[in-house]
Design an enzyme around this catalytic site. Structure first.
Site, PDB file in Angstrom:
ATOM      1  N   ASN A   1       0.870  -1.179   0.000  1.00 31.82           N
ATOM      2  CA  ASN A   1       0.000   0.000   0.000  1.00 31.82           C
ATOM      3  C   ASN A   1       0.908   1.230   0.000  1.00 31.82           C
ATOM      4  O   ASN A   1       1.831   1.324   0.817  1.00 31.82           O
ATOM      5  CB  ASN A   1      -0.918  -0.003   1.226  1.00 31.82           C
ATOM      6  CG  ASN A   1      -1.910  -1.155   1.190  1.00 31.82           C
ATOM      7  OD1 ASN A   1      -2.343  -1.574   0.131  1.00 31.82           O
ATOM      8  ND2 ASN A   1      -2.247  -1.678   2.357  1.00 31.82           N
TER       9      ASN A   1
ATOM     10  N   HIS B   1       6.755  -1.472   4.007  1.00 29.05           N
ATOM     11  CA  HIS B   1       6.510  -2.869   4.357  1.00 29.05           C
ATOM     12  C   HIS B   1       5.740  -3.548   3.239  1.00 29.05           C
ATOM     13  O   HIS B   1       4.916  -2.932   2.582  1.00 29.05           O
ATOM     14  CB  HIS B   1       5.722  -2.975   5.668  1.00 29.05           C
ATOM     15  CG  HIS B   1       4.435  -2.217   5.652  1.00 29.05           C
ATOM     16  ND1 HIS B   1       4.387  -0.856   5.848  1.00 29.05           N
ATOM     17  CD2 HIS B   1       3.159  -2.615   5.443  1.00 29.05           C
ATOM     18  CE1 HIS B   1       3.136  -0.448   5.781  1.00 29.05           C
ATOM     19  NE2 HIS B   1       2.364  -1.492   5.521  1.00 29.05           N
TER      20      HIS B   1
HETATM   21  P1  5GP Z   1      -0.708  -0.582   5.798  1.00 30.59           P
HETATM   22  O1  5GP Z   1      -2.159  -0.270   6.045  1.00 30.59           O
HETATM   23  O2  5GP Z   1       0.180   0.586   6.205  1.00 30.59           O
HETATM   24  O3  5GP Z   1      -0.400  -1.111   4.419  1.00 30.59           O
HETATM   25  O4  5GP Z   1      -0.361  -1.809   6.741  1.00 30.59           O
HETATM   26  C1  5GP Z   1      -0.164  -1.692   8.104  1.00 30.59           C
HETATM   27  C2  5GP Z   1      -0.483  -3.051   8.677  1.00 30.59           C
HETATM   28  O5  5GP Z   1       0.083  -3.114   9.966  1.00 30.59           O
HETATM   29  C3  5GP Z   1      -1.972  -3.343   8.826  1.00 30.59           C
HETATM   30  O6  5GP Z   1      -2.319  -4.494   8.055  1.00 30.59           O
HETATM   31  C4  5GP Z   1      -2.157  -3.581  10.324  1.00 30.59           C
HETATM   32  O7  5GP Z   1      -3.064  -4.626  10.608  1.00 30.59           O
HETATM   33  C5  5GP Z   1      -0.755  -3.898  10.782  1.00 30.59           C
HETATM   34  N1  5GP Z   1      -0.482  -3.498  12.156  1.00 30.59           N
HETATM   35  C6  5GP Z   1      -0.763  -2.302  12.732  1.00 30.59           C
HETATM   36  N2  5GP Z   1      -0.341  -2.279  14.008  1.00 30.59           N
HETATM   37  C7  5GP Z   1       0.232  -3.494  14.232  1.00 30.59           C
HETATM   38  C8  5GP Z   1       0.852  -4.077  15.384  1.00 30.59           C
HETATM   39  O8  5GP Z   1       0.977  -3.481  16.457  1.00 30.59           O
HETATM   40  N3  5GP Z   1       1.316  -5.347  15.258  1.00 30.59           N
HETATM   41  C9  5GP Z   1       1.210  -6.051  14.079  1.00 30.59           C
HETATM   42  N4  5GP Z   1       1.709  -7.291  14.058  1.00 30.59           N
HETATM   43  N5  5GP Z   1       0.636  -5.527  12.979  1.00 30.59           N
HETATM   44  C10 5GP Z   1       0.149  -4.266  13.057  1.00 30.59           C
END
Ligand code: 5GP
Length: 117
Positions: free
Chosen positions: A89, A102
């Site tokens: 994303n 990520h």
């Molecule tokens: P994005 O939305 O930025 O592409 O992805 C961020 C991801 O990080 C999301 O899928 C969310 O579920 C995950 N995430 C957010 N906070 C935490 C956390 O404290 N631990 C873990 N393992 N994943 C997290």
């Protein structure tokens, strides 16, 4: 968030908050997403906080991006059947919430519905 404040991923890397870590090297960490969108949902994260998203990483360190992809492949083989979807994303309007680059590795029983993560 101010630029001096640590992101959630930096806090996981520093072991300040727990995560289910499945792989780690000097430069990359991988752990299970807290809100899985597929039976296997791993986040592959370069440890450096330097790159906010995959476009910055590709421009700044293509070898590290290649390592992220190789790690995704390795983990899809170890944790599932080797087939995987790789999602970056990029930008808030595309659903990015953590601005530390990520990859989402999605594997195991994927359906059309999990495309949007
Ligand atoms: P994005 O939305 O930025 O592409 O992805 C961020 C991801 O990080 C999301 O899928 C969310 O579920 C995950 N995430 C957010 N906070 C935490 C956390 O404290 N631990 C873990 N393992 N994943 C997290």
């Amino acid at each position: 968030m101010s630029s001096t404040e640590k992101s959630i991923f930096e806090r996981i890397i520093a072991r300040e908050i727990p995560a289910d870590i499945v792989h780690e090297t000097d430069t990359i960490i991988a752990f299970r997403d807290i809100a899985p969108a597929a039976p296997v949902h791993i986040l592959v994260v370069p440890k450096t906080p330097r790159y906010r998203d995959v476009a910055e990483l590709a421009a700044g360190d293509p070898a590290l991006l290649a390592d992220v992809v190789a790690t995704a492949h390795l983990l899809a083989n170890e944790l599932s059947d080797g087939h995987f979807r790789l999602v970056f994303n990029t930008g808030a309007n595309a659903g990015q919430t953590v601005f530390h680059v990520h990859a989402h590795v999605l594997a195991g029983g994927l359906t059309e519905g999990s495309l949007a993560h």
